[in-house]
Scaffold this motif. Structure first.
Motif, PDB file in Angstrom:
ATOM      1  N   VAL A  50       0.851  -1.191   0.000  1.00 26.23           N
ATOM      2  CA  VAL A  50       0.000   0.000   0.000  1.00 26.23           C
ATOM      3  C   VAL A  50       0.882   1.234   0.000  1.00 26.23           C
ATOM      4  N   SER A  51       0.529   2.200  -0.832  1.00 26.65           N
ATOM      5  CA  SER A  51       1.207   3.482  -0.845  1.00 26.65           C
ATOM      6  C   SER A  51       0.169   4.573  -1.046  1.00 26.65           C
ATOM      7  N   GLY A  52       0.013   5.434  -0.035  1.00 28.08           N
ATOM      8  CA  GLY A  52      -1.005   6.475  -0.121  1.00 28.08           C
ATOM      9  C   GLY A  52      -2.388   5.873  -0.248  1.00 28.08           C
ATOM     10  N   SER A  53      -3.121   6.270  -1.301  1.00 28.30           N
ATOM     11  CA  SER A  53      -4.472   5.740  -1.519  1.00 28.30           C
ATOM     12  C   SER A  53      -4.484   4.603  -2.535  1.00 28.30           C
ATOM     13  N   SER A  54      -3.312   4.038  -2.863  1.00 20.23           N
ATOM     14  CA  SER A  54      -3.213   2.986  -3.864  1.00 20.23           C
ATOM     15  C   SER A  54      -2.822   1.655  -3.235  1.00 20.23           C
ATOM     16  N   VAL A  55      -3.444   0.596  -3.733  1.00 16.42           N
ATOM     17  CA  VAL A  55      -3.076  -0.776  -3.380  1.00 16.42           C
ATOM     18  C   VAL A  55      -2.403  -1.382  -4.606  1.00 16.42           C
ATOM     19  N   PHE A  56      -1.159  -1.831  -4.443  1.00 11.58           N
ATOM     20  CA  PHE A  56      -0.401  -2.421  -5.549  1.00 11.58           C
ATOM     21  C   PHE A  56      -0.425  -3.939  -5.414  1.00 11.58           C
ATOM     22  N   LEU A  57      -0.939  -4.605  -6.433  1.00 11.73           N
ATOM     23  CA  LEU A  57      -1.070  -6.055  -6.436  1.00 11.73           C
ATOM     24  C   LEU A  57      -0.170  -6.641  -7.523  1.00 11.73           C
ATOM     25  N   PHE A  58       0.828  -7.448  -7.110  1.00 12.32           N
ATOM     26  CA  PHE A  58       1.596  -8.208  -8.094  1.00 12.32           C
ATOM     27  C   PHE A  58       0.788  -9.464  -8.408  1.00 12.32           C
ATOM     28  N   THR A  59       0.371  -9.592  -9.631  1.00  6.76           N
ATOM     29  CA  THR A  59      -0.533 -10.668 -10.028  1.00  6.76           C
ATOM     30  C   THR A  59       0.145 -12.036 -10.072  1.00  6.76           C
ATOM     31  N   GLY A  60       1.475 -12.051 -10.038  1.00  3.88           N
ATOM     32  CA  GLY A  60       2.197 -13.300 -10.227  1.00  3.88           C
ATOM     33  C   GLY A  60       2.373 -13.663 -11.684  1.00  3.88           C
ATOM     34  N   LEU A  61       1.897 -12.813 -12.582  1.00  2.00           N
ATOM     35  CA  LEU A  61       1.966 -13.084 -14.019  1.00  2.00           C
ATOM     36  C   LEU A  61       3.136 -12.337 -14.651  1.00  2.00           C
TER      37      LEU A  61
END
Length: 264
Positions: free
Chosen positions: A115-126
């Motif tokens: 999480v950074s600020g108002s963003s959620v970063f998702l590494f999809t594994g792809l």
């Protein structure tokens, strides 16, 4: 052909994917009728609606993300009670580095969730590798998108060993203090390499707005009350751009919602 086979066939014509997480995010083809949930009249008479639904490859999150806003800060947890995802991540990244498929610095920057600020970063594994001559434009999940977050647009170009796909999910200010993200979260649209996407406010494209208003004139709605007009089917595609130049897709936003304009 079964639905999974159809999805694999469609993907094989657009890109190759290496899945490090064993299905955390599943690339799938999407039903034009949204699995039969659209009104019959729309399914029979509105080709642009159906084409828009079926366009591209939808990314489906198979495990939920629990999101909570506390004291002005965002907290997010990826459902991994059995620890399977953590084990896969710990095993896959060093292996890719040792094989020269990822740099150590890049691998260390990849985490399943942050999480950074108002963003959620998702590494999809792809790890995605578009077919030669293609790029992949990442956008929202269309008519099934959540109103609690928006997907930051991204263009994936071809790299030798594939590009790690990280989604930035930007939380809307009016999202509830607690909610869960799952299901269809984004779409990958194929573009010709060198193409670009301009996301602008509709005020910047008055001609586009005028053509839209002219299409939906009073005669269109008067006829549509009794019978489908077929007006969409009579539209002709635009003339090819001169000199084989790469096309530019312009998307004009009117009103709230959707992805905000991004600098090119």
């Amino acid at each position: 052909m079964t639905a999974p086979e159809a999805a694999r066939s469609a993907r094989s014509r657009l890109f190759h994917a290496t899945d490090l997480y064993g299905g955390l995010v599943s690339p799938e083809t999407r039903s034009a009728t949204l699995d039969g949930s659209v009104p019959l009249r729309a399914a029979q008479s509105c080709p642009p609606f159906l084409a828009g639904n079926a366009a591209g490859i939808v990314l489906t999150l198979t495990r939920g993300i629990r999101v909570e806003r506390r004291f002005g800060r965002i907290h997010a947890d990826l459902e991994d009670e059995d620890g399977d995802l953590a084990r896969r991540h710990a095993a896959a990244l060093p292996a890719l580095v040792s094989r020269g498929l990822l740099t150590r610095r890049r691998a260390e920057s990849l985490r399943p969730l942050r999480v950074s600020g108002s963003s959620v970063f998702l590494f999809t594994g792809l790890l995605l590798a578009p077919e030669p001559g293609l790029a992949l434009h990442l956008t929202h999940a269309g008519n099934r998108r959540s109103t609690f977050f928006r997907v930051a647009p991204l263009t994936v170009v071809r790299e030798e060993h594939g590009t790690p796909l990280v989604l930035e999910l930007v939380l809307e200010k009016d999202a509830p203090s607690r909610f869960r993200i799952a299901g269809e979260i984004a779409t990958l649209l194929p573009l010709r390499s060198g193409s670009s996407v301009d996301l602008v406010e509709v005020e910047a494209q008055p001609g586009l707005a005028a053509r839209h208003a002219a299409f939906y004139d009073a005669a269109y709605f008067d006829t549509k009350r009794d019978d489908p007009t077929g007006k969409y089917r009579r539209l002709k595609p635009p003339d090819p751009q001169p000199g084989g130049s790469a096309p530019v897709l312009t998307v004009a936003r009117a009103g709230p919602g959707g992805n905000p304009p991004q600098p090119r």
